[in-house]
Each structure stands twice: as structure tokens, then as C-alpha cells.
Design a protein around this motif. Structure first.
Motif, PDB file in Angstrom:
ATOM      1  N   GLU B  12      27.536 -34.637 -25.199  1.00  0.00           N
ATOM      2  CA  GLU B  12      26.905 -34.274 -26.475  1.00  0.00           C
ATOM      3  C   GLU B  12      26.099 -35.160 -27.237  1.00  0.00           C
ATOM      4  O   GLU B  12      24.863 -34.860 -27.279  1.00  0.00           O
ATOM      5  N   SER B  16      22.100 -34.953 -26.948  1.00  0.00           N
ATOM      6  CA  SER B  16      21.401 -34.612 -28.184  1.00  0.00           C
ATOM      7  C   SER B  16      20.499 -35.770 -28.718  1.00  0.00           C
ATOM      8  O   SER B  16      19.379 -35.509 -29.416  1.00  0.00           O
ATOM      9  N   LEU B  76      26.324 -37.981 -15.849  1.00  0.00           N
ATOM     10  CA  LEU B  76      26.699 -36.619 -15.383  1.00  0.00           C
ATOM     11  C   LEU B  76      27.472 -36.897 -14.147  1.00  0.00           C
ATOM     12  O   LEU B  76      28.451 -36.299 -14.136  1.00  0.00           O
ATOM     13  N   TRP B  80      31.217 -36.197 -15.222  1.00  0.00           N
ATOM     14  CA  TRP B  80      31.772 -35.031 -14.525  1.00  0.00           C
ATOM     15  C   TRP B  80      31.424 -35.174 -13.058  1.00  0.00           C
ATOM     16  O   TRP B  80      30.889 -34.213 -12.251  1.00  0.00           O
ATOM     17  N   PHE B  83      32.297 -31.689 -11.045  1.00  0.00           N
ATOM     18  CA  PHE B  83      31.184 -30.820 -11.280  1.00  0.00           C
ATOM     19  C   PHE B  83      29.713 -31.344 -10.456  1.00  0.00           C
ATOM     20  O   PHE B  83      29.247 -30.577  -9.815  1.00  0.00           O
ATOM     21  N   ILE B 143      14.667 -29.691 -14.795  1.00  0.00           N
ATOM     22  CA  ILE B 143      16.208 -30.306 -15.392  1.00  0.00           C
ATOM     23  C   ILE B 143      16.594 -28.685 -16.014  1.00  0.00           C
ATOM     24  O   ILE B 143      17.557 -28.514 -15.916  1.00  0.00           O
ATOM     25  N   VAL B 146      18.145 -26.752 -13.808  1.00  0.00           N
ATOM     26  CA  VAL B 146      19.508 -27.009 -13.273  1.00  0.00           C
ATOM     27  C   VAL B 146      20.385 -26.424 -14.399  1.00  0.00           C
ATOM     28  O   VAL B 146      21.670 -25.846 -14.205  1.00  0.00           O
ATOM     29  N   ASN B 147      20.092 -26.686 -15.554  1.00  0.00           N
ATOM     30  CA  ASN B 147      20.763 -26.160 -16.837  1.00  0.00           C
ATOM     31  C   ASN B 147      20.872 -24.447 -16.764  1.00  0.00           C
ATOM     32  O   ASN B 147      22.055 -23.874 -16.839  1.00  0.00           O
ATOM     33  N   MET B 150      23.777 -23.718 -14.437  1.00  0.00           N
ATOM     34  CA  MET B 150      24.962 -23.838 -15.036  1.00  0.00           C
ATOM     35  C   MET B 150      25.309 -22.608 -15.692  1.00  0.00           C
ATOM     36  O   MET B 150      26.692 -22.021 -15.681  1.00  0.00           O
ATOM     37  N   TRP B 370      19.968 -25.911 -28.471  1.00  0.00           N
ATOM     38  CA  TRP B 370      20.843 -26.480 -27.348  1.00  0.00           C
ATOM     39  C   TRP B 370      22.121 -26.320 -27.443  1.00  0.00           C
ATOM     40  O   TRP B 370      22.844 -26.096 -26.656  1.00  0.00           O
ATOM     41  N   ARG B 377      28.261 -21.530 -23.702  1.00  0.00           N
ATOM     42  CA  ARG B 377      28.566 -21.548 -22.251  1.00  0.00           C
ATOM     43  C   ARG B 377      30.122 -21.647 -22.081  1.00  0.00           C
ATOM     44  O   ARG B 377      30.652 -21.428 -20.983  1.00  0.00           O
ATOM     45  N   TRP B 380      33.103 -22.538 -19.913  1.00  0.00           N
ATOM     46  CA  TRP B 380      32.768 -22.806 -18.509  1.00  0.00           C
ATOM     47  C   TRP B 380      31.653 -23.940 -18.412  1.00  0.00           C
ATOM     48  O   TRP B 380      30.708 -24.196 -19.368  1.00  0.00           O
ATOM     49  N   ILE B 381      31.838 -24.975 -17.377  1.00  0.00           N
ATOM     50  CA  ILE B 381      30.775 -25.814 -17.151  1.00  0.00           C
ATOM     51  C   ILE B 381      29.916 -25.189 -16.069  1.00  0.00           C
ATOM     52  O   ILE B 381      28.635 -25.157 -16.215  1.00  0.00           O
ATOM     53  N   THR B 388      35.160 -26.392 -17.821  1.00  0.00           N
ATOM     54  CA  THR B 388      34.654 -27.618 -18.336  1.00  0.00           C
ATOM     55  C   THR B 388      35.774 -28.703 -17.682  1.00  0.00           C
ATOM     56  O   THR B 388      35.582 -29.591 -17.449  1.00  0.00           O
TER      57      THR B 388
HETATM   58  C1  HEM Z   1      18.685 -31.642 -23.375  1.00  0.00           C
HETATM   59  C2  HEM Z   1      19.218 -30.850 -23.970  1.00  0.00           C
HETATM   60  C3  HEM Z   1      20.629 -30.565 -24.070  1.00  0.00           C
HETATM   61  C4  HEM Z   1      21.595 -30.696 -25.067  1.00  0.00           C
HETATM   62  C5  HEM Z   1      21.006 -30.896 -26.411  1.00  0.00           C
HETATM   63  C6  HEM Z   1      22.819 -30.452 -24.865  1.00  0.00           C
HETATM   64  C7  HEM Z   1      23.902 -30.355 -25.324  1.00  0.00           C
HETATM   65  C8  HEM Z   1      25.151 -30.009 -25.059  1.00  0.00           C
HETATM   66  C9  HEM Z   1      26.377 -29.903 -25.641  1.00  0.00           C
HETATM   67  C10 HEM Z   1      26.344 -29.836 -27.098  1.00  0.00           C
HETATM   68  C11 HEM Z   1      27.294 -29.866 -25.010  1.00  0.00           C
HETATM   69  C12 HEM Z   1      28.944 -29.739 -25.153  1.00  0.00           C
HETATM   70  C13 HEM Z   1      29.468 -28.373 -25.185  1.00  0.00           C
HETATM   71  C14 HEM Z   1      30.987 -28.228 -25.768  1.00  0.00           C
HETATM   72  O1  HEM Z   1      31.454 -29.287 -25.374  1.00  0.00           O
HETATM   73  O2  HEM Z   1      31.279 -27.480 -26.479  1.00  0.00           O
HETATM   74  C15 HEM Z   1      26.718 -29.814 -23.486  1.00  0.00           C
HETATM   75  C16 HEM Z   1      27.650 -29.935 -22.492  1.00  0.00           C
HETATM   76  C17 HEM Z   1      27.211 -30.104 -21.075  1.00  0.00           C
HETATM   77  N1  HEM Z   1      25.824 -30.085 -20.672  1.00  0.00           N
HETATM   78 FE1  HEM Z   1      24.379 -29.727 -21.932  1.00  0.00          FE
HETATM   79  N2  HEM Z   1      22.777 -29.949 -23.329  1.00  0.00           N
HETATM   80  C18 HEM Z   1      21.388 -30.146 -22.661  1.00  0.00           C
HETATM   81  C19 HEM Z   1      20.821 -29.839 -21.475  1.00  0.00           C
HETATM   82  C20 HEM Z   1      21.703 -30.038 -20.421  1.00  0.00           C
HETATM   83  C21 HEM Z   1      21.114 -30.025 -19.121  1.00  0.00           C
HETATM   84  C22 HEM Z   1      19.721 -29.893 -18.615  1.00  0.00           C
HETATM   85  C23 HEM Z   1      22.068 -30.010 -18.332  1.00  0.00           C
HETATM   86  C24 HEM Z   1      22.165 -30.201 -17.036  1.00  0.00           C
HETATM   87  C25 HEM Z   1      21.631 -30.561 -16.016  1.00  0.00           C
HETATM   88  C26 HEM Z   1      23.350 -30.055 -19.008  1.00  0.00           C
HETATM   89  C27 HEM Z   1      24.824 -30.396 -18.645  1.00  0.00           C
HETATM   90  C28 HEM Z   1      25.717 -30.397 -19.306  1.00  0.00           C
HETATM   91  C29 HEM Z   1      27.197 -30.657 -19.048  1.00  0.00           C
HETATM   92  C30 HEM Z   1      27.400 -31.187 -17.544  1.00  0.00           C
HETATM   93  C31 HEM Z   1      27.995 -30.520 -19.962  1.00  0.00           C
HETATM   94  C32 HEM Z   1      29.433 -30.881 -20.151  1.00  0.00           C
HETATM   95  C33 HEM Z   1      30.593 -29.686 -19.953  1.00  0.00           C
HETATM   96  C34 HEM Z   1      30.392 -28.829 -21.413  1.00  0.00           C
HETATM   97  O3  HEM Z   1      30.926 -29.364 -22.079  1.00  0.00           O
HETATM   98  O4  HEM Z   1      29.875 -27.698 -20.991  1.00  0.00           O
HETATM   99  N3  HEM Z   1      23.197 -29.974 -20.388  1.00  0.00           N
HETATM  100  N4  HEM Z   1      25.659 -30.025 -23.675  1.00  0.00           N
END
Ligand code: HEM
Ligand code: HDD
Ligand code: HEM
Lengths: 341, 445
Positions: B12, B16, B76, B80, B83, B143, B146-147, B150, B370, B377, B380-381, B388
Motif C-alpha cells: 500500500e 500510494s 511484487l 507476493w 501470486f 500496468i 495487469v491490475n 487481478m 485507487w 477487491r 482477493w488478490i 491475498t
Molecule cells: C498505482 C496505483 C495503485 C495503488 C495506489 C494501489 C493501492 C493498493 C492498496 C491500497 C492495496 C491494499 C489493499 C488492502 O490490503 O486492503 C493494494 C494491494 C495490492 N495491489 Fe494495488 N494499487 C495500485 C495499482 C496496482 C497495480 C497496477 C497492481 C498490479 C500490477 C497492483 C497490485 C497489488 C497487489 C499485488 C496488492 C497486494 C494484495 C492485496 O492486498 O490485494 N496494484 N494496492
């Protein structure tokens, strides 16, 4: 050639690219810090600003390409290396951050903070050391599976002579490559003083490089006999590498043809690096992971290779343009032009 | 369990932080391009200088973007690994293509920055910027794909933990992709426009009444308006995507507990023991947002087991994002109507202060968006495939790394602000205009 070998070869080429241009960059930082100490700063700072600043971001992408590519072609590496490398690679990231921000904060922003120059220089030495740990680990013996999870044995790692020889080699080679390149560059820029200084550094670091390189092969005999045996089979490559090394040192010693000297140096590292890589085959991590059992599915492999070919079509002309602008442009190299935004 | 928690916090934090610089990295090249283009077309030195000064600041933000991007790219895999092993098999293609976009951007950015005034023909220099802008926007596209994957994984089958029938293209063109990519790229342009507008307005407030800043303000708010409209329109489509493919996220974001027709939209409010209080209730609005028809049925949280529903606090995030988005849309619209109808109000100090505030606001909106998407989500990851908690590393050293990276980002954040301020204060635009007049000998208004 099968598709697994094709994949690892592509990655190895980019890693080689990163090691060579990264070494120039890292070493320059160290020499710069050193020259701040000895009051010869002007000489190197100029080279860093004229050559390294425009390309550091490109250097970084070589690294990004490698680690993204290896997850793409060999997804299982994420599991083994991802779990075990948390600490060394995190340190590497922080060192990279120091260097990246130096370019932005110092060369574009306000100039001349000494502490920053030292941090930048020190990071240049620590980075090859911390990244080279990955190669050490790949030799096996440091990672064990505990409850199905790979665990790195730090004690064993830090007490192994192999680790430290690889660390020393990475540092010596970095300084050697960098000094040889910068000698050539300074000579092109017509800067006699800088050329002489850098030539001296290149000669100083040549010997430790070749001694540690030999030492590592010796260490491997104990540490990883299988790999040691394989290395023997590639002896012509290592011999060629050694001859090219002699050639480089000879030319630099005689102050002749620095360009050709650097070319031979590149050749020396090509043979050593690819000889090492080939003898590592098929293991990515002794004894758990080979390029075959970690390879991605067929559809993804084909897709990645197609993307790679198209990517190269885009990349090669662009890289050529970049080099023409900054490396082969006489007025730019000599500092006659300043067109920074 | 601990390493899961800390891996999340570290992810996070890094994301962020990265997204601030990455968004600037996507949007600002477009703004530089527009300014330089207008400058060349109108032969107006002010716009050229605008482009040049923006480019100078951009260098700093790009550097931090590259550094933090490299960090998240490695993290990543470090945080993870399970994942990424699965993702590597199915969605590695866009990640790999992204590196080419980076190459493209980095190479031409290097050339562009170091070749000001090197060409006789200014258009040649302008052309170098096109690959920079394309590379940056495409790295966002890849990117985001990819998101999107997910959120809506497809393009493979999982049989007894074996991946079969992998199809990388099907995985890339998943249902979440069109709206997500369009919204992310559009809001990146919007964010950069408001950021630069805020800076121009601030300079105008701080005594400099130079026409240069006014030109900057007109240009940026025009672009800001266009992309606010796109943010709202594509945001609406994103809601429709959610209703169709991720109803639990929409339901949690809207506090929509019971599946029903003629669903009302809850704006603001607080949740007290499962009871919504003080909310503004707009009849039929949720049905319209979700399906484009006031009577349509909207799936509620009652359809999902408790352990599969995302945290309900994402409602606040959604409200923040939408409120700010609509406010900025209104602000830029009023500015333009005001300029056209010659209202003196839009040139007042108060209005300029509002524009200044829009800078930080748009970033809050971006972060809220974001967090909404990512937290929404959970658990789930990879939606419905991997939780996750199953994706995280087993390493015990994550907390230490968290502290280390928090320090790093603090230094980078402060450093970039300090350096940027210093750069522009030491070289004010009036001075630079005067200097250039001397060099060129001609007169530039
Ligand atoms: C750049 C803008 C992004 C922001 C600010 C962002 C923010 C976050 C946040 C806040 C979480 C935590 C959710 C939680 O734990 O409750 C998270 C989890 C995650 N995000 Fe994103 N995300 C972004 C883009 C992406 C992209 C593009 C990917 C993949 C390529 C990605 C992969 C992940 C992964 C692997 C996790 C960890 C697993 C999870 O807690 O779901 N994120 N992200
Ligand atoms: C400046 C930033 C900004 C602004 C003004 C808006 N958004 Fe947004 N929104 C984003 C920045 C953002 C984002 C950061 O780009 C997100 C996060 C992930 C994504 O796909 O885009 C996002 C996600 C996102 C989602 C979730 C998509 C998903 O999880 O798949 C929805 C439903 C909306 N937005 C809807 C809207 C609406 C109706 C807006 C009305 C004005 C709006 N957004 C303005
Ligand atoms: C998990 C998510 C993400 C990962 C793994 C990631 C990875 C990276 C990496 C490795 C870099 C450095 C590239 C270089 O060396 O030049 C980078 C930079 C960049 N990233 Fe990210 N990124 C992520 C999220 C995002 C998002 C969501 C966006 C856009 C909305 C974005 C846009 C950019 C841009 C434009 C750059 C170039 C640097 C700049 O101009 O600031 N990234 N990213």
C-alpha cells in the motif's frame, strides 16, 4: 536451440548489458566521490554530467527488463528467489534510490552537496556487492526448503568464502570496467588530466579483477563440484577471455587506442559472463530449479518472444539515436554544447 | 499471518507513493507537448518557455517515479511470490511490454532534455517528445491491464492446481480492462492539468501578474475541464462494469445491502452498527449508475458470504473521489464560462485560491480512487482465484523492510519538493524571459 535456452539467453544478454553500463555508472560515482576527497573533482564531475546523466534512466530499464523478463519466462523463480531475496534486494532498491535521486537532485537541482556525493559513491560500490549475492545464492547450498518454503541461511552465506570472493570480484570488476571506459571517454573529450588519472585507476583495478575471478573458480571446486566440472568444459572461452584481458591492459599501459582497449575489455567480459552462464546450465538455483522445470507455458513463451522481437525493432534504432547524440557526438562530448532544458 | 499484514502495508505504501509520481509522469508529457505545440504554432515564446520549465520540473518527478517504480516492480515478487508465480504464467505479457514502453520513454526523454535549442527547426525537437508521451501513457496502459486482470481474471483454467489453456491475449483483454485503462489514463491527464493549474494560480496570487502565468492557467484549465468530463463519463461506465462483473465491490462502495430494484444511491453518511445514518438518499440513482435504467435490479451484499465481502469503509473513498471529481469539473467549467462571459469573479483572488486547492484535491481523489479499487477487491488478490493471504511471502523480515522503505519515501518525498522549490525560486520566470530576450536580441512581448 530450444525455447527455454532462447529465453534464458535473451535475459542473460540484457543482464550483461546492465552489468556493463551499470558498472560504468557505479564506478564513476565512486571515482567522483574519491576525487572530491582528493580535490580533483572538476575532472570527473564533468564526465558524469555529460555522459551519465542523460542515460541513467535507460540503464535502470535494463535491470527492470531483466527482473520482469525472468518472472515472465520462468515464473517459478518468483517463488524461490522472491521469498529468499527480500532483504538483499530491498537493500539494493534503496541503493538504487540513492543513485537515481542523486542525478535528479544534484545534477539538475542544486549542486555540490559533499555528503550526497559520498553517499552516491558508496552506493556505487555497495550495489554490485548486494546484487552479486543473487549469483552466490544461485550456486546452491544457502537455501533450504523448510515446510515447503525456501529459507535463506544468512549465517552460512556470510561465512562462506565464496560469497566474499564474489563480492570482491563484483567491486573490482566494476571499478575496472568503469575506469577503462572513462579513460576512453575523457580522451575523446580531449581532457588530458582526466585521461591520465583514469588510466591509472584502470591499471590499478585490473589485477584484483583477474585474481578474484580465478579465485572464484577455485572456490567453486569445493562449493559446487558439479558446476566446477562444467566450467572445465568451457575452458576455451575462459582462455579467450584471459587473452583479451591481457590485450586491454597492454593497450592501456601503452596509452594506445583506448577505444579498442575498451572493446577488448567488453570481449573479455562477454566470454567470461557467457562461459559462466553456459556452465551454470541448466540450473537457475542449484539444486532446486532448472530452466526446464520453471519454464512458463508454451503460449506465454511464444507471446513473450513475439513481443520481444517487436520491442527490439523499436529499441535498437532508439538506442542508436541516443548513443549518436551523447557518446559519438564530438561537440557534445567535448562540452562545447549545452542544451539542457 | 503477520507477514501477510506487513506485506500489505508495504505494498500500500509503495504504490500510494509511486502513483503520485507515476501519474505526473503520465500526464505532464502531454501538457508539455500541448504547450510546446501551441508555442510553435503561434510563435509565442511564452508557451515554449512554459514547456521548458515544466520539462525541467518533470525531470525530478520522473526520477522519483523510476526509483519507486523499480521498488514496486521488485516488491511484487518479494512480497507476493505465490501470486507472481501464478501471474507470471498468465499475465506476464503486458508486464513485459511495459518494459519496452519504459525503454522508449527513457531514451527519448534523455534526448529531449539535452537537446533544447540544438535543432534549427523547433518542430524536430517537438517530435522527440511524442515518444516520451506515448511511452509514459503506454506504461500506464500496460500496468493497468495487469491490475484489471487481478479484478477480472480470465484466459486460463485451473484444474487440480494446474494451469492449462493459458491464453495471454484473452487474459489481457479482460472485461475490466476497457473502463479501467480509460479511467486511469484519463484521470492521469486530469490530475496533471490541475496540478499545473494550481501552480500557475499560486504564482499569480504571489504577486507575479505576468501574462505567462495566465497563459499557463488557460491552457491547463482547458485540458483539466476536458479530462474531468472524461473522468465522470468513464467513471460512470466503471460503475456499470462493476455492477456486471464485480457486484460485491459496487455494493460495498454504495452500502447496498439488499438486492432490489429501483435502488437508491446513498451519498455520504456514516455507518452505525450496520445502520446507515445521515446519508443523502437519491432515489433510483444507483439503478441508473449500475445499469442505466431507474428500475433495474442491483445485486446487494446479501448475495455474498461474509468472508468474501470487501471492507465497507470503501464507501467513504468512493464519495471522496466522486465529490472531488464533480467539484473540479464545476470549477473548470465556471472558469471557462467566466472567461467567455467576462465575469471578473473568475479572476478574483478567491477563485484563484480555489484553483490552488484543486491541486492537492485532485491527488486526494486519485489516491481515494485507487484505494477504492484495491481495497474493494479484498479479500482477493486475484478475484475468486487466490486470496491475498495465500499470495504473500513467508519471510519474517517484512516489518523491518517496511520501516526502511517508509524512511526512504520520506526522504524522497521531502527531497523532491525541496529541490523543485529551489529550482524555480532561484530562477524566476521573469528573469528567464529577460535573459532570453537578451540572447535573442528580439523582443518577446
Ligand atoms: C498505482 C496505483 C495503485 C495503488 C495506489 C494501489 C493501492 C493498493 C492498496 C491500497 C492495496 C491494499 C489493499 C488492502 O490490503 O486492503 C493494494 C494491494 C495490492 N495491489 Fe494495488 N494499487 C495500485 C495499482 C496496482 C497495480 C497496477 C497492481 C498490479 C500490477 C497492483 C497490485 C497489488 C497487489 C499485488 C496488492 C497486494 C494484495 C492485496 O492486498 O490485494 N496494484 N494496492
Ligand atoms: C483524479 C482522479 C479521479 C477522479 C476525479 C475520478 N476518479 Fe474514479 N478512479 C480513479 C480516479 C478518479 C482511479 C485512481 O484512476 C481509479 C482507481 C482504479 C481505477 O481503475 O481507476 C478509479 C476507480 C473508479 C471506480 C472503480 C473501478 C474498479 O474498481 O474497477 C469507479 C466506479 C469510479 N472510479 C467512478 C468514478 C466516478 C463516477 C467519478 C465521477 C466524477 C470518478 N470516478 C472520478
Ligand atoms: C503494481 C504496479 C506498478 C508497477 C509494478 C510499476 C512498475 C514501474 C517500474 C519498474 C518503473 C520504473 C521504470 C524505469 O526504470 O524507467 C515505473 C515507472 C513508471 N510507472 Fe509504474 N508501476 C506500477 C504502477 C503504475 C501505474 C498504476 C501507473 C500509471 C497510472 C504507472 C506509471 C508509471 C510511469 C509513467 C513510469 C515512468 C516514470 C515516470 O515517468 O514517473 N505505474 N513503474
Amino acid at each position: 536451440m530450444n525455447i527455454e535456452i532462447l529465453g534464458i539467453t535473451v535475459l542473460w544478454v540484457f543482464l550483461f548489458g546492465y552489468i556493463m553500463i551499470g558498472a560504468i555508472d557505479f564506478g564513476a560515482g565512486f571515482f567522483n566521490a574519491y576525487s572530491v576527497l582528493t580535490g580533483k573533482q572538476r575532472i570527473l564531475t564533468n564526465v558524469i554530467q555529460r555522459y551519465l546523466s542523460p542515460v541513467w534512466e535507460v540503464t535502470n530499464v535494463f535491470l527492470v527488463f531483466f527482473f520482469v523478463g525472468i518472472i515472465g519466462f520462468f515464473p517459478k523463480t518468483a517463488f524461490y528467489y522472491g521469498t529468499t531475496l527480500l532483504v538483499p534486494v530491498s537493500f539494493g532498491i534503496i541503493l538504487l534510490a540513492i543513485r537515481g535521486s542523486y542525478y535528479a537532485f544534484e545534477t539538475y537541482g542544486a549542486r555540490g552537496h559533499k555528503g550526497y556525493s559520498f553517499a552516491y559513491g558508496a552506493a556505487g560500490l555497495l550495489l554490485p556487492a548486494s546484487l552479486s549475492i543473487v549469483l552466490t545464492i544461485s550456486e546452491g547450498g544457502f537455501v533450504e526448503l523448510v515446510d515447503g518454503q525456501p529459507v535463506l541461511d544468512y549465517w552460512k552465506l556470510f561465512t562462506s568464502p565464496l560469497t566474499w570472493s564474489i563480492v570482491v570480484l563484483s567491486i573490482a570488476a566494476t571499478l575496472y570496467i568503469s575506469a577503462a571506459f572513462l579513460t576512453w571517454y575523457a580522451n575523446k573529450a580531449g581532457d588530458r588530466e582526466a585521461t591520465d588519472l583514469l588510466r591509472k585507476y584502470a591499471l590499478i583495478w585490473a589485477l584484483p579483477t583477474i585474481i578474484t575471478a580465478g579465485g572464484i573458480i577455485f572456490e567453486l571446486r569445493k562449493h559446487n563440484p558439479l558446476h566446477y566440472e562444467n566450467i572445465q568444459r568451457f575452458w576455451p572461452m575462459f582462455l579467450l577471455s584471459f587473452l583479451l584481458f591481457l590485450g586491454t591492459v597492454f593497450l592501456i599501459w601503452k596509452r594506445r587506442q583506448y577505444g579498442a582497449a575498451f572493446g577488448m575489455l567488453a570481449g573479455q567480459f562477454v566470454f567470461a559472463f557467457f562461459g559462466y552462464g553456459a556452465s551454470h546450465y541448466p540450473y537457475l538455483l542449484y539444486p532446486y530449479l532448472t530452466i526446464y522445470d520453471s519454464f512458463t507455458n508454451h503460449a506465454m513463451a511464444i507471446a513473450l518472444i513475439i513481443a520481444f522481437v517487436f520491442g527490439l525493432l523499436l529499441l535498437i534504432p532508439s538506442l542508436y539515436l541516443l548513443l549518436r547524440m551523447f557518446l559519438f557526438n564530438k561537440d557534445y562530448v567535448k562540452g562545447k554544447e549545452d542544451h539542457h532544458a | 499471518m503477520d507477514s501477510v499484514f506487513y506485506s500489505r502495508v508495504l505494498t500500500e505504501l509503495t504504490l500510494s507513493f509511486h502513483i503520485i509520481y507515476a501519474t505526473i509522469g503520465v500526464g505532464v508529457p502531454l501538457m508539455i507537448m500541448l504547450a510546446q505545440w501551441v508555442g510553435i504554432k503561434k510563435n509565442d515564446e511564452h508557451y515554449i518557455l512554459l514547456a521548458r520549465r515544466w520539462a525541467r520540473g518533470f525531470v525530478i518527478t520522473v526520477a522519483v517515479g523510476v526509483v519507486t517504480g523499480t521498488a514496486i516492480g521488485l516488491q511484487l515478487s518479494l512480497l507476493w511470490p505465490n501470486f507472481m508465480e501464478l501471474a507470471g504464467n498468465v499475465i506476464a505479457l503486458p508486464l513485459f511490454m511495459e518494459t519496452f514502453a519504459f525503454f522508449f520513454e527513457a531514451i527519448f526523454l534523455g534526448i529531449y532534455l539535452y537537446t533544447w535549442d540544438r535543432f534549427e527547426n523547433q518542430k524536430k525537437h517537438f517530435l522527440l517528445l511524442i515518444p516520451v508521451a506515448l511511452g509514459a501513457s503506454f506504461s500506464a496502459v500496460f500496468i493497468t491491464i495487469v491490475n484489471a486482470f487481478m479484478n477480472a481474471p480470465q484466459g486460463f483454467n485451473l484444474v487440480n492446481n494446474e494451469l492449462i489453456n493459458v491464453n495471454p491475449l484473452v487474459a489481457m483483454f479482460n472485461p475490466a480492462m476497457p473502463t479501467k485503462v480509460a479511467h486511469v489514463v484519463g484521470t492521469a491527464y486530469m490530475t496533471s492539468a490541475f496540478l499545473l493549474a494550481a501552480i500557475a494560480a499560486f504564482r499569480l496570487l504571489r504577486g507575479s501578474n505576468h501574462i505567462y502565468h495566465k497563459k499557463a492557467l488557460y491552457l491547463t484549465l482547458k485540458v483539466g475541464f476536458i479530462f474531468s468530463v472524461s473522468a465522470a463519463l468513464v467513471g460512470d461506465l466503471s460503475g456499470k462494469y462493476l455492477a456486471e462483473y464485480q457486484p460485491e465491490k459496487l455494493a460495498a462502495a454504495e452500502w447496498h445491502f439488499e438486492t432490489e430494484e429501483n435502488a437508491p444511491l446513498m451519498l455520504y453518511g456514516v455507518l452505525d452498527d450496520g445502520e446507515v445514518k445521515y446519508a443523502i438518499k437519491i432515489p433510483y440513482a444507483l439503478s441508473i449508475l449500475a445499469h442505466g435504467s431507474p428500475t433495474a435490479e442491483v445485486i446487494g451484499l446479501d448475495q455474498f458470504p461474509e468472508e468474501d465481502t470487501p471492507p465497507l469503509y470503501i464507501h467513504y473513498l468512493f464519495d471522496i473521489m466522486v465529490t472531488i471529481g464533480m467539484t473540479l469539473l464545476a470549477l473548470s467549467a465556471i472558469f471557462w464560462i467566466g472567461m467567455w462571459r467576462k465575469w471578473s469573479f473568475v479572476e478574483s483572488r478567491l477563485f484563484r485560491w480555489l484553483i490552488v486547492i484543486s491541486g492537492p484535491l485532485v491527488f486526494i481523489s486519485l489516491e481515494a480512487g485507487w484505494w477504492l479499487a484495491e481495497v474493494g477487491r479484498q479479500p482477493w488478490i486475484l478475484r475468486n482465484i487466490m486470496r491475498t493471504s495465500e499470495g504473500a511471502t513467508s519471510s519474517g523480515q517484512v516489518p523491518t523492510m517496511l520501516v526502511l522503505f517508509a524512511l526512504l519515501y520520506l526522504v524522497l518525498g521531502i527531497g523532491s519538493v525541496v529541490v523543485l522549490r529551489r529550482m524555480f525560486i532561484r530562477n524566476p520566470v521573469e528573469q528567464e524571459i529577460a535573459d532570453r530576450q537578451q540572447v535573442k536580441g528580439g523582443d518577446i512581448q
